[in-house]
Scaffold this active site. Structure first.
Site, PDB file in Angstrom:
ATOM      1  N   LYS A 158     -58.863 -43.957  76.170  1.00  0.00           N
ATOM      2  CA  LYS A 158     -59.475 -44.066  77.496  1.00  0.00           C
ATOM      3  C   LYS A 158     -59.302 -45.472  78.064  1.00  0.00           C
ATOM      4  O   LYS A 158     -59.812 -45.783  79.132  1.00  0.00           O
ATOM      5  CB  LYS A 158     -60.960 -43.725  77.417  1.00  0.00           C
ATOM      6  CG  LYS A 158     -61.231 -42.247  77.109  1.00  0.00           C
ATOM      7  CD  LYS A 158     -62.701 -41.960  77.146  1.00  0.00           C
ATOM      8  CE  LYS A 158     -63.070 -40.670  76.447  1.00  0.00           C
ATOM      9  NZ  LYS A 158     -62.782 -39.470  77.230  1.00  0.00           N
ATOM     10  N   GLN A 206     -67.255 -44.513  77.720  1.00  0.00           N
ATOM     11  CA  GLN A 206     -67.013 -44.697  79.162  1.00  0.00           C
ATOM     12  C   GLN A 206     -67.436 -46.079  79.654  1.00  0.00           C
ATOM     13  O   GLN A 206     -67.432 -46.317  80.865  1.00  0.00           O
ATOM     14  CB  GLN A 206     -67.766 -43.624  79.966  1.00  0.00           C
ATOM     15  CG  GLN A 206     -67.338 -42.204  79.695  1.00  0.00           C
ATOM     16  CD  GLN A 206     -65.912 -41.892  80.172  1.00  0.00           C
ATOM     17  OE1 GLN A 206     -65.284 -42.676  80.884  1.00  0.00           O
ATOM     18  NE2 GLN A 206     -65.394 -40.748  79.764  1.00  0.00           N
ATOM     19  N   CYS A 254     -67.927 -31.299  78.672  1.00  0.00           N
ATOM     20  CA  CYS A 254     -68.614 -31.482  77.375  1.00  0.00           C
ATOM     21  C   CYS A 254     -70.046 -31.980  77.552  1.00  0.00           C
ATOM     22  O   CYS A 254     -70.536 -32.806  76.767  1.00  0.00           O
ATOM     23  CB  CYS A 254     -67.858 -32.439  76.449  1.00  0.00           C
ATOM     24  SG  CYS A 254     -66.219 -31.877  76.053  1.00  0.00           S
ATOM     25  N   ASP A 286     -72.913 -44.845  72.614  1.00  0.00           N
ATOM     26  CA  ASP A 286     -71.638 -44.181  72.858  1.00  0.00           C
ATOM     27  C   ASP A 286     -71.006 -44.914  74.040  1.00  0.00           C
ATOM     28  O   ASP A 286     -71.411 -44.715  75.193  1.00  0.00           O
ATOM     29  CB  ASP A 286     -71.888 -42.705  73.182  1.00  0.00           C
ATOM     30  CG  ASP A 286     -70.634 -42.012  73.703  1.00  0.00           C
ATOM     31  OD1 ASP A 286     -69.607 -42.676  73.883  1.00  0.00           O
ATOM     32  OD2 ASP A 286     -70.708 -40.788  73.938  1.00  0.00           O
ATOM     33  N   HIS A 293     -72.701 -36.715  76.230  1.00  0.00           N
ATOM     34  CA  HIS A 293     -71.489 -35.946  75.919  1.00  0.00           C
ATOM     35  C   HIS A 293     -71.760 -35.232  74.592  1.00  0.00           C
ATOM     36  O   HIS A 293     -72.479 -35.761  73.739  1.00  0.00           O
ATOM     37  CB  HIS A 293     -70.339 -36.940  75.761  1.00  0.00           C
ATOM     38  CG  HIS A 293     -68.992 -36.330  75.598  1.00  0.00           C
ATOM     39  ND1 HIS A 293     -68.575 -35.794  74.411  1.00  0.00           N
ATOM     40  CD2 HIS A 293     -67.972 -36.171  76.465  1.00  0.00           C
ATOM     41  CE1 HIS A 293     -67.336 -35.335  74.552  1.00  0.00           C
ATOM     42  NE2 HIS A 293     -66.947 -35.555  75.791  1.00  0.00           N
TER      43      HIS A 293
HETATM   44  N1  PMP Z   1     -68.560 -39.821  74.895  1.00  0.00           N
HETATM   45  C1  PMP Z   1     -68.267 -39.832  76.198  1.00  0.00           C
HETATM   46  C2  PMP Z   1     -69.282 -40.356  77.160  1.00  0.00           C
HETATM   47  C3  PMP Z   1     -67.029 -39.359  76.625  1.00  0.00           C
HETATM   48  O1  PMP Z   1     -66.746 -39.355  77.919  1.00  0.00           O
HETATM   49  C4  PMP Z   1     -66.103 -38.886  75.687  1.00  0.00           C
HETATM   50  C5  PMP Z   1     -64.746 -38.358  76.103  1.00  0.00           C
HETATM   51  N2  PMP Z   1     -64.775 -37.470  77.173  1.00  0.00           N
HETATM   52  C6  PMP Z   1     -66.458 -38.904  74.342  1.00  0.00           C
HETATM   53  C7  PMP Z   1     -67.694 -39.382  73.978  1.00  0.00           C
HETATM   54  C8  PMP Z   1     -65.557 -38.401  73.266  1.00  0.00           C
HETATM   55  O2  PMP Z   1     -64.415 -39.186  73.184  1.00  0.00           O
HETATM   56  P1  PMP Z   1     -63.236 -38.698  72.213  1.00  0.00           P
HETATM   57  O3  PMP Z   1     -62.849 -37.334  72.696  1.00  0.00           O
HETATM   58  O4  PMP Z   1     -62.177 -39.717  72.418  1.00  0.00           O
HETATM   59  O5  PMP Z   1     -63.799 -38.665  70.853  1.00  0.00           O
END
Ligand code: PMP
Length: 423
Positions: free
Chosen positions: A234, A211, A374, A208, A131
């Site tokens: 999430k 998920q 993203c 990270d 991401h």
């Molecule tokens: N890493 C991953 C794998 C994600 O799916 C997301 C959210 N889509 C993020 C980071 C970023 O999370 P946040 O927008 O809550 O900072």
């Protein structure tokens, strides 16, 4: 509320869904089918009640006042820290730093630990799946520090190609930054192995876990990682709260991130000392009420059981992939081995833009996400501009999958000419 049983974790879906007021919503005259959980989850009544209760009964700033409300608010805020520490097996609650989200947690590491640790010529290893939250900070830092970004590429079905590690990991590698579960392909990274390999060359491993922590049991001791980040929103909690976990010795050695209130020991006009952990890394008034409500979200998930959440999503994923198989108009992405995959299905309908697919699904009250999610480098690898993503959580049902399947039948009907041309 469903409770995990030791042998066969099953959820009492009807009772559980009652806890989520938004699931009673109708859109275009139909019941909402919410399949955008990888973007953000819905919130149970218990979490909403905690928010209201906090503002009605205990609202005050924390760690400062000696009055009753200040003490109650501080206690409730710190209680969530302990719950978060227990959830991921942290050695102590001092290793839990509250941030705004996963993105801020990763940036915090980039601009404190990594800024100090990286020298020109050093290397950061990421994966093709990342991401942008776990890529852009490292791209920026690599540029700033004249370091090199190295990429673990993918096998044809979207798993990490570990064969490339022999070449990628060198004595110049200072950090391996990897997504635990991909928000597009669902790919679950073999974190324990990556940790072993990273540590063998003296590098640190950042996970990270945006998920993974919401969807499966995660234990930082078992993973042997050094840094881990995730977001409350999430996992049934409010927006505006993230967690950074790191080993205490790393946090102790790190400089502060933001300067201001709460993070100081003593300030004179020519000198400042830092507060102890975790406060050194939490400057200013934090998102108190939302952190408190996040505690209720963690308790909710713990009562259900993270193994039960994972088992439920895996069942839904298997059922959905079975229902979507043998449809030549669909291009499905992601690993075929469901043990290596979270509850996410990304796909394209051949000849149809992903935004058109999601618009037709929305007409039927089915919420999915369209676009690059993203993850532009991953979509470059898939050789598509974007994709449509359906993502599951504990309150989704096989009927939600059926709705998705008939929603896609409707897409096929509406776009039969474009699909015909693309086949
Ligand atoms: N890493 C991953 C794998 C994600 O799916 C997301 C959210 N889509 C993020 C980071 C970023 O999370 P946040 O927008 O809550 O900072």
């Amino acid at each position: 509320m469903a409770v995990e049983t030791a042998s066969a974790p099953t959820l009492d879906l009807a009772a559980l869904r009652e806890d989520f007021p938004i699931l009673r919503r109708r859109i275009n005259g139909r019941p909402l089918v919410y399949l955008d959980n990888a973007a953000t989850s819905q919130k149970p009544r218990q979490v909403l009640d905690t928010l209201i209760h906090f503002y009605e009964h205990s609202n005050a700033n924390i760690h400062r006042g000696v009055h009753t409300l200040g003490a109650e608010a501080t206690g409730a805020y710190e209680r969530t820290r302990t719950l978060a520490a227990d959830l991921i097996g942290a050695a102590s609650s001092e290793e839990i730093i509250f941030t705004r989200n996963t993105t801020e947690a990763i940036n915090l590491i980039a601009y404190t630990w990594a800024l100090e640790a990286l020298q020109p010529g050093d290397e950061i290893v990421v994966t093709r799946l990342e991401h942008h939250s776990n890529l852009v900070p490292w791209l920026r830092l690599a540029q700033e520090r004249e370091a090199k970004l190295c990429v673990i590429e993918l096998t044809p079905d979207g798993r990490l190609d570990l064969d490339s590690l022999d070449e990628l990991l060198t004595e110049r590698t200072k950090l391996v930054a990897v997504g635990h579960a991909s928000n597009v392909l669902g790919t679950i990274a073999p974190v324990e192995e990556l940790a072993r390999r990273a540590h063998a060359v003296g590098a640190r491993l950042l996970v990270d876990a945006a998920q993974s922590v919401p969807h499966q049991p995660v234990n930082v001791q078992e993973l042997s990682c050094d840094f881990l980040a995730f977001s409350a929103h999430k996992m049934l909690g409010p927006t505006g709260v993230g967690v950074l976990w790191a080993r205490q010795e790393l946090l102790e050695a790190m400089p502060p991130f933001l300067g201001g209130g709460s993070m100081i020991g003593r300030v004179t006009l020519d000198r400042v000392t830092w507060n102890v952990l975790p406060y050194k890394l939490e400057a200013g008034t934090p998102n108190i009420a939302d952190v408190v409500a996040f505690g209720t979200a963690i308790e909710y998930l713990q009562r259900v059981g993270m193994a039960a959440v994972r088992a439920h999503e895996r069942e839904l994923l298997a059922y959905a992939l079975e229902q979507l198989a043998d449809r030549p108009e669909l291009e499905l992405y992601g690993p075929t081995d469901l043990d290596q995959r979270g509850g996410v299905i990304s796909f394209n309908v051949r000849g149809v833009h992903s935004h058109d697919v999601s618009t037709i699904l929305d007409e039927q009250a089915i919420a999915v996400r369209a676009g690059h999610h993203c993850t532009q480098p991953l979509h470059e690898w898939l050789d598509v501009a974007g994709s449509t993503r359906a993502s599951f959580y504990l309150y989704n049902t096989p009927a939600d999958v059926d709705a998705l399947v008939s929603g896609l039948d409707r897409v096929k009907e509406v776009f039969h000419r474009a699909i015909g041309r693309a086949l």
